[in-house]
Design a protein around this motif. Structure first.
Motif, mmCIF file in Angstrom:
data_model
loop_
_atom_site.group_PDB
_atom_site.id
_atom_site.type_symbol
_atom_site.label_atom_id
_atom_site.label_comp_id
_atom_site.label_asym_id
_atom_site.label_seq_id
_atom_site.Cartn_x
_atom_site.Cartn_y
_atom_site.Cartn_z
ATOM 1 N N LEU A 1 -45.611 14.596 58.393
ATOM 2 C CA LEU A 1 -45.482 13.562 58.904
ATOM 3 C C LEU A 1 -46.014 12.456 59.596
ATOM 4 C CD1 LEU A 1 -42.754 11.422 57.535
ATOM 5 C CD2 LEU A 1 -42.461 11.485 59.668
ATOM 6 N N LYS B 1 -35.141 19.263 49.402
ATOM 7 C CA LYS B 1 -36.213 18.663 49.505
ATOM 8 C C LYS B 1 -35.559 16.336 49.725
ATOM 9 C CE LYS B 1 -39.758 19.903 46.458
ATOM 10 N NZ LYS B 1 -39.608 19.893 44.633
ATOM 11 N N THR C 1 -37.959 12.431 52.249
ATOM 12 C CA THR C 1 -39.075 12.734 50.938
ATOM 13 C C THR C 1 -38.878 13.263 49.648
ATOM 14 O OG1 THR C 1 -37.793 14.969 51.813
ATOM 15 C CG2 THR C 1 -39.365 14.400 53.034
ATOM 16 N N GLN D 1 -46.373 10.763 54.723
ATOM 17 C CA GLN D 1 -46.745 12.643 54.546
ATOM 18 C C GLN D 1 -46.949 12.912 53.720
ATOM 19 O OE1 GLN D 1 -42.516 12.998 52.710
ATOM 20 N NE2 GLN D 1 -42.487 11.532 50.823
ATOM 21 N N ASP D 2 -47.755 13.961 53.880
ATOM 22 C CA ASP D 2 -48.078 14.996 52.953
ATOM 23 C C ASP D 2 -47.712 16.074 52.569
ATOM 24 O OD1 ASP D 2 -50.296 17.004 51.625
ATOM 25 O OD2 ASP D 2 -51.552 16.082 53.598
ATOM 26 N N ASN D 3 -47.010 16.309 51.615
ATOM 27 C CA ASN D 3 -45.918 16.897 51.014
ATOM 28 C C ASN D 3 -47.196 18.628 51.313
ATOM 29 O OD1 ASN D 3 -43.768 15.680 51.182
ATOM 30 N ND2 ASN D 3 -43.945 15.274 49.066
ATOM 31 N N THR D 4 -48.100 19.133 50.736
ATOM 32 C CA THR D 4 -49.031 19.903 50.609
ATOM 33 C C THR D 4 -48.927 20.486 52.026
ATOM 34 O OG1 THR D 4 -50.642 19.311 50.877
ATOM 35 C CG2 THR D 4 -49.928 19.326 48.961
ATOM 36 N N ASN E 1 -46.725 19.474 55.074
ATOM 37 C CA ASN E 1 -45.427 19.018 55.175
ATOM 38 C C ASN E 1 -45.637 18.824 57.026
ATOM 39 O OD1 ASN E 1 -43.812 21.095 53.293
ATOM 40 N ND2 ASN E 1 -44.251 22.960 54.427
#
Length: 125
Positions: A79, A30, A53, A72-75, A77
Motif C-alpha cells: 500500500l 480480498k 482492496t 495499492q500494488d496487489n502483485t 501486497n
C-alpha cells in the motif's frame, strides 16, 4: 496473522513530498480495507486515506484531498500514500491499518483489526 510494515517517513520542508509504503502479509481475503491513519501529539488518531482492496474505492479526509493519493500494488501486497504539498500540520506518526471483511472504505479506527508500527512524518515551515 496479518503483518503490516511501514516505511518512507522522514523530514521535509513545507511544500515538499513524501511517499509512504506499507508491506502487508499474512492475509488471503480480498474483502479488506487498507488505510493510512495519523496521530499528532495530544490529538486523536485520524483516518487520512483508505482504499478497498476489492473495489478500489477510496476515502480521503477533507484535510488531504487533492494533496494525498492512496494506491495499492496487489502483485507486491503493498500500500502506498503519496503526499504532495505537505504542510506543517501534516506532521504526525503515520500508521498503516487493515480492516478485514470491509468493502466500503471508512476512517473509523476502532474497526481496523491490524496496525503497523508507525512511521514519523515531520514537515517544517
Amino acid at each position: 496473522q496479518v503483518q503490516l510494515v511501514e516505511s518512507g517517513g522522514g523530514s521535509v520542508q513545507a511544500g515538499g513530498s513524501l511517499r509512504l509504503s506499507c508491506a502487508a502479509s499474512g492475509y488471503t481475503s480480498k474483502n479488506i480495507c487498507m488505510g493510512w491513519f495519523r496521530q499528532a501529539p495530544g490529538q486523536e488518531r485520524e483516518g487520512v486515506a483508505v482504499i478497498s482492496t476489492l473495489t478500489g474505492a477510496t476515502y480521503y479526509a477533507d484535510s488531504v484531498k487533492g494533496r494525498f493519493t492512496i494506491s495499492q500494488d496487489n502483485t507486491k501486497n503493498t500500500l502506498y500514500l503519496q503526499m504532495n504539498s505537505l504542510k506543517p500540520e501534516d506532521t504526525a506518526i503515520y500508521y498503516c491499518a487493515a480492516a478485514l471483511g470491509c468493502t466500503s472504505p471508512h476512517p473509523i479506527a476502532f474497526l481496523y483489526n491490524y496496525w503497523g508500527q508507525g512511521t514519523q512524518v515531520t514537515v517544517s515551515s
